[in-house]
Design a protein around this motif. Structure first.
Motif, mmCIF file in Angstrom:
data_model
loop_
_atom_site.group_PDB
_atom_site.id
_atom_site.type_symbol
_atom_site.label_atom_id
_atom_site.label_comp_id
_atom_site.label_asym_id
_atom_site.label_seq_id
_atom_site.Cartn_x
_atom_site.Cartn_y
_atom_site.Cartn_z
ATOM 1 N N LYS A 40 2.461 -23.812 -14.061
ATOM 2 C CA LYS A 40 4.209 -23.530 -13.760
ATOM 3 C C LYS A 40 4.474 -23.251 -14.987
ATOM 4 O O LYS A 40 5.354 -22.231 -15.574
ATOM 5 C CB LYS A 40 4.956 -25.372 -13.718
ATOM 6 N N THR A 41 4.187 -24.560 -16.231
ATOM 7 C CA THR A 41 4.524 -24.006 -17.556
ATOM 8 C C THR A 41 3.871 -22.598 -18.091
ATOM 9 O O THR A 41 4.648 -21.736 -18.978
ATOM 10 C CB THR A 41 3.588 -25.643 -18.316
ATOM 11 N N LEU A 42 2.811 -22.622 -17.644
ATOM 12 C CA LEU A 42 2.114 -21.345 -18.266
ATOM 13 C C LEU A 42 2.712 -19.722 -17.349
ATOM 14 O O LEU A 42 2.700 -19.110 -18.062
ATOM 15 C CB LEU A 42 0.637 -21.106 -17.765
ATOM 16 N N THR A 43 3.341 -19.991 -16.566
ATOM 17 C CA THR A 43 4.240 -19.397 -15.876
ATOM 18 C C THR A 43 5.774 -19.355 -17.526
ATOM 19 O O THR A 43 5.690 -17.704 -17.124
ATOM 20 C CB THR A 43 4.305 -19.235 -14.216
ATOM 21 N N ILE A 44 5.858 -19.571 -17.332
ATOM 22 C CA ILE A 44 7.784 -19.599 -17.860
ATOM 23 C C ILE A 44 7.329 -18.976 -19.957
ATOM 24 O O ILE A 44 7.702 -18.606 -19.488
ATOM 25 C CB ILE A 44 7.699 -20.743 -17.614
ATOM 26 N N SER A 45 5.523 -19.560 -19.793
ATOM 27 C CA SER A 45 5.562 -19.239 -21.197
ATOM 28 C C SER A 45 5.167 -18.240 -21.391
ATOM 29 O O SER A 45 5.635 -17.015 -21.965
ATOM 30 C CB SER A 45 4.573 -20.691 -21.635
ATOM 31 N N THR A 46 4.352 -17.454 -20.109
ATOM 32 C CA THR A 46 3.723 -15.629 -20.149
ATOM 33 C C THR A 46 5.319 -15.924 -19.908
ATOM 34 O O THR A 46 5.914 -14.520 -20.857
ATOM 35 C CB THR A 46 2.939 -16.001 -18.971
ATOM 36 N N LEU A 55 11.362 -26.565 -11.259
ATOM 37 C CA LEU A 55 9.866 -26.729 -10.840
ATOM 38 C C LEU A 55 9.714 -27.215 -10.103
ATOM 39 O O LEU A 55 9.726 -27.869 -11.592
ATOM 40 C CB LEU A 55 9.231 -25.884 -12.014
ATOM 41 N N GLU A 56 8.690 -27.823 -9.443
ATOM 42 C CA GLU A 56 8.589 -28.869 -8.338
ATOM 43 C C GLU A 56 7.450 -28.665 -7.950
ATOM 44 O O GLU A 56 7.096 -27.832 -7.309
ATOM 45 C CB GLU A 56 8.963 -29.596 -7.774
ATOM 46 N N GLY A 57 6.501 -29.562 -8.898
ATOM 47 C CA GLY A 57 4.708 -28.948 -8.216
ATOM 48 C C GLY A 57 3.655 -30.362 -8.896
ATOM 49 O O GLY A 57 3.509 -30.585 -9.748
ATOM 50 N N VAL A 58 2.293 -29.902 -7.548
ATOM 51 C CA VAL A 58 1.264 -31.225 -8.914
ATOM 52 C C VAL A 58 0.886 -30.177 -9.976
ATOM 53 O O VAL A 58 1.266 -29.317 -9.826
ATOM 54 C CB VAL A 58 0.118 -31.332 -7.574
#
Length: 334
Positions: free
Chosen positions: A64-70, A56-59
């Motif tokens: 990004k991290t929240l989505t994966i951990s959720t 995943l790449e983005g500012v």
């Protein structure tokens, strides 16, 4: 949902519609915490169900991290988050040998890589040795500590993030290593309505986004088996090959204006990834066959990080996305 029993007294296998309903529940659960990132969640699930790692790449600040951990909380799977930093060592990731003075023996201390889901946060902030250790585990599904090789528990999925800003002090992933990611997803800013909802949620200091687990390891392997059974015609398989070859020799596909910009086209991993991802898209749409639109839907995410353009392309403002769009327009389905 209660399961019926087979003649042997064991729970009967779930039907495709049962799994598809569970996938919808995953989106709903993640949506309790993450707003407006359904596309990212969709791609993460495609990776999970096809055995492909995702970059995943983005500012900063786009969840990004929240989505994966959720997502990890919605799965009955062990999860580890590793913050990649310049001082991280390979042993911090894969583990090392520890000397036990009481028993006068060396013991293995396994690292966070020994998990089903591994979040490599800001993967481009660690040196090449750490990146190589991670990518070797991704490819081989095993880790060597000392003289012993340990297989990783399946399913094993690496979800890595990197941001395109603050490049000073980072260690960009070499193209050959980036190729091991099934897809590279560019995460964009939210729509106005979604950002308004995020602001309202986060402004409420008492807000707690609780989610419930939905998918077990058995569910994941069951979905993988069903995706593998999705039919794809020989015509569409040849179409995938034509798309791949068009990235290598654009001039052969009436794309001569891009030929001068392409340094390297995509590797054979791209054909495999397109084939698998298209099947997953079909299954998500509750079909047991692949349509051309399924291939086109995932083409950008599968191809964008595998095409290497030269400096002339950068000078002329030609982007990888432009080439992919042109390929999808020009290459016919024969």
């Amino acid at each position: 949902m209660s399961l019926s029993l087979s003649a042997s007294g064991q729970p009967a296998a779930l039907q495709p519609e049962d799994y598809q309903q569970k996938i919808k529940q995953v989106f709903a659960e993640v949506g309790k915490v993450v707003v407006g990132q359904q596309y990212m969640v969709n791609r993460l699930l495609i990776g999970l169900f096809t055995g492909g790692h995702i970059l995943l790449e983005g500012v900063p600040g786009l969840a990004k991290t929240l989505t994966i951990s959720t997502l990890s909380k919605v799965l009955y799977l062990p999860f580890q988050r590793v913050q990649f930093t310049p001082d991280l060592l390979p042993s911090d990731l894969v583990g090392t040998m520890i000397y036990n003075q009481n028993q006068s023996v060396f013991e293995v201390k396994k690292g966070p890589i020994f998990s089903n889901l591994v979040l490599a946060d800001e993967v481009n902030r660690s040196p090449a040795k750490v990146q190589s250790a991670l990518l070797e585990a991704m490819q081989e599904k095993q880790v060597t500590i000392g003289e012993t090789t340990y297989p990783l528990d399946l399913p094993f999925l690496v979800l890595a993030t990197q941001n395109p800003v603050e490049q000073e002090g980072t260690y960009p992933l070499p193209e050959a290593q980036v190729d091991r990611f099934m897809m590279k997803i560019y995460v964009d800013y939210l729509k106005k309505a979604d950002e308004l909802e995020v602001m309202r949620r986060m402004a409420n200091l008492s807000y707690v986004g609780d989610v419930s687990p939905v998918l077990t390891k058995e569910d994941i392997f069951g979905i993988r088996s069903l995706i593998n059974q999705v039919q794809i015609s020989e015509t569409l398989e040849k179409y995938i090959i034509e798309l791949v070859f068009a990235t290598r020799k654009p001039a052969d596909y009436d794309l001569a204006e891009y030929a001068q910009y392409v340094q390297f086209g995509v590797s054979p991993r791209a054909s495999i990834a397109l084939h698998r991802a298209a099947k997953a898209v079909a299954f998500f749409d509750e079909r047991d066959y692949v349509l051309p639109e399924d291939i086109k839907e995932v083409a950008k995410d599968v191809l964008n990080h595998r095409i290497l353009l030269n400096y002339e392309a950068e000078a002329d403002g030609v982007r990888t996305a432009d080439l992919i769009e042109a390929i999808l327009r020009k290459v016919p389905i024969s």
